[in-house]
Scaffold this motif. Structure first.
Motif, mmCIF file in Angstrom:
data_model
loop_
_atom_site.group_PDB
_atom_site.id
_atom_site.type_symbol
_atom_site.label_atom_id
_atom_site.label_comp_id
_atom_site.label_asym_id
_atom_site.label_seq_id
_atom_site.Cartn_x
_atom_site.Cartn_y
_atom_site.Cartn_z
ATOM 1 N N LYS A 382 77.641 21.964 85.575
ATOM 2 C CA LYS A 382 76.336 22.571 85.292
ATOM 3 C C LYS A 382 76.443 23.662 84.221
ATOM 4 N N ALA A 410 74.713 13.614 90.535
ATOM 5 C CA ALA A 410 73.623 14.536 90.217
ATOM 6 C C ALA A 410 73.684 14.963 88.751
ATOM 7 N N ALA A 411 74.897 15.195 88.272
ATOM 8 C CA ALA A 411 75.051 15.598 86.880
ATOM 9 C C ALA A 411 74.639 14.476 85.938
ATOM 10 N N ARG A 413 72.359 12.226 86.422
ATOM 11 C CA ARG A 413 70.899 12.092 86.405
ATOM 12 C C ARG A 413 70.222 13.222 85.635
ATOM 13 N N SER A 414 70.866 14.381 85.553
ATOM 14 C CA SER A 414 70.197 15.546 84.955
ATOM 15 C C SER A 414 70.638 15.862 83.526
ATOM 16 N N ASP A 415 71.775 15.338 83.096
ATOM 17 C CA ASP A 415 72.310 15.760 81.799
ATOM 18 C C ASP A 415 71.702 14.930 80.663
ATOM 19 N N GLU A 416 71.216 15.619 79.647
ATOM 20 C CA GLU A 416 70.596 14.944 78.516
ATOM 21 C C GLU A 416 71.592 14.560 77.435
ATOM 22 N N ARG A 421 77.154 12.243 79.763
ATOM 23 C CA ARG A 421 76.879 11.120 80.670
ATOM 24 C C ARG A 421 77.974 10.057 80.570
#
Length: 463
Positions: A382, A410-411, A413-416, A421
């Motif tokens: 994060k 979780a990372a 799904r949230s990382d742009e 990714r």
């Protein structure tokens, strides 16, 4: 930046671009370029397929060599040294030919191509041999370097003869050329020259012995560590590091306490090059030294040696006041790969300095046989810094702890960031379990094709 500095940098860029070549040769479109007392033929040359591949071309002829040395002699000394450092360097090939070339470049700019090849022409070798006595030290160095790199046997013969000159400047330049050539036949004369009456000749001879890397030089070089001349001690330490013989460890270790700070740093670097565990205790001790440069060099050296005996000292250095030393210590612990470093490196993930945190996260991924991932690694997924997040994912993949799969999911799904990714998918490919597989399946619909490919490869490996 001062105007004079701008002009100097511009001149340096111009000279480096053309390689100091004020003349080039071609079979057509000949024009005349006047270069002071020397007038030579020059033209735009069309690059050959061999030169575009970076192959060793025919090399410059005597006129081109004379023009180069004349141009170097007239150049600003700083520009001259920069140009000589880049002799033989083929960087920027496309930029100085067609793609990326300025439309109004001078014809002489294309002549640099000749100097991508080594000097083979006998008359050019003769020119270089004469220039070993040039009053300009930069020109002497250029001549020595070009002779040392020449495949023409006459070049070595001229260097060996020049090394017997009564002129110390010529002997020094010749020693530089012999070291550049890594000439094994010059071993005995170079060892003898360690006791030359001129300190500059002795220093350059030590440097040349380091370039030749003959283990027989260990004892004579070690003897020079007792010299009153700091420059000779410095050259001898450097050379011993290049030879990489464990017998040099014992005589080099006392140099870590030399009065000259440059020599202390050089000793640490040399011990790192030698990579013998016998230097570990002494280098760990210098991690406490007041000189930041020495602490940094010692941490780097311990990473090169890769001995577990350095772990405790490097863990202490993770609390050094210098961020550079802390980062180097983290990197060294990663090189050593001992799992004992895990706790200290995990604590370094919260360091105030970003480079330290990056070094720590990379190092954690290098450690052997960790039973589980430190909690700080999943927190690093994060981090505000994308490089930290990517490195944390890689590290978690190396560790392969199944309990980290939810955090990785979780990372993902949230990382742009695509790179992050992709790193997460590669990490999950190393982790067994339903959760990891679920994310890999979902990643088959990722908008980035590289992520989709990584997911497909991972799922294929599981079949």
């Amino acid at each position: 930046m001062a105007t004079s500095q701008v002009r100097l940098l511009a001149a340096a860029a111009s000279l480096l671009l053309i390689g100091g070549v004020l003349a080039a040769q071609s079979t057509r479109n000949r024009i005349r370029v006047r270069t002071g007392p020397i007038t030579v033929n020059t033209s735009i040359s069309i690059p050959s397929i061999a030169s575009l591949r970076g192959d060793d071309g025919p090399g410059p002829d005597s006129a081109q060599v004379e023009a180069l040395l004349a141009g170097l002699g007239r150049a600003d000394p700083v520009v001259c040294e920069m140009a000589v450092d880049n002799l033989g360097n083929s960087w920027g090939g496309w930029a100085r030919r067609e793609v990326g070339a300025l439309h109004d470049r001078t014809p002489a700019a294309a002549g640099r191509e000749a100097f991508e090849g080594r000097v083979k022409d006998a008359r050019a070798v003769a020119v270089l041999g004469r220039e070993l006595a040039n009053a300009n030290p930069c020109v002497r160095r250029a001549a020595a370097r070009l002779l040392g790199e020449s495949p023409n046997p006459e070049a070595l013969a001229r260097l060996r003869t020049a090394f017997r000159s009564g002129d110390a400047r010529v002997r020094e330049a010749a020693a530089h050329g012999l070291g550049t050539a890594e000439d094994p036949e010059s071993f005995d004369p170079l060892v003898k020259a360690l006791r030359d009456n001129d300190p500059a000749v002795a220093r350059m001879s030590a440097w040349a012995l380091g370039e030749i890397e003959d283990p027989r030089a260990v004892d004579p070089l070690a003897a020079q560590l007792r010299s009153s001349d700091t420059g000779l001690r410095l050259a001898a330490v450097w050379a011993l590091g290049e030879i990489e013989d464990a017998r040099a460890v014992k005589p080099v270790i006392p140099m870590l306490r030399d009065a000259d700070p440059r020599l202390r740093v050089a000793a640490a670097q040399a011990l790192g090059e030698i990579e013998d565990a016998g230097a570990v205790d002494a280098l760990v001790e210098t991690l406490k030294d007041g000189d930041e440069s020495l602490r940094l060099a010692s941490a780097d050296a311990l990473g090169e040696i890769e001995d577990a005996g350095a772990v405790d000292g490097l863990l202490r250095s993770l609390r050094d006041k210098s961020p550079s030393v802390r980062a180097a210590s983290a990197h060294a612990l990663g090189e050593i790969e001992s799992p004992r470093a895990a706790e200290g490196l995990a604590a370094a993930l919260s360091d105030s300095d970003l480079e330290v945190r990056r070094a720590a996260v990379h190092a954690l991924g290098e450690l052997d046989d960790l039973s589980g991932a430190p909690a700080g690694l999943t927190s690093a997924l994060k981090d505000a810094d994308p490089e930290m997040r990517e490195a944390a994912a890689h590290a978690l993949g190396e560790i392969g702890d199944q309990s980290t799969a939810p955090a990785l999911a979780a990372a993902y799904r949230s990382d742009e960031r695509v790179e992050v990714r992709r790193a997460i998918i590669e990490a999950l490919s190393e982790i067994e379990g339903v959760k990891a597989s679920e994310v890999l399946v979902a990643a088959m619909k990722d908008p980035d094709p590289e992520v989709r490919r990584a997911a497909a490869d991972a799922l294929g490996d599981r079949d």
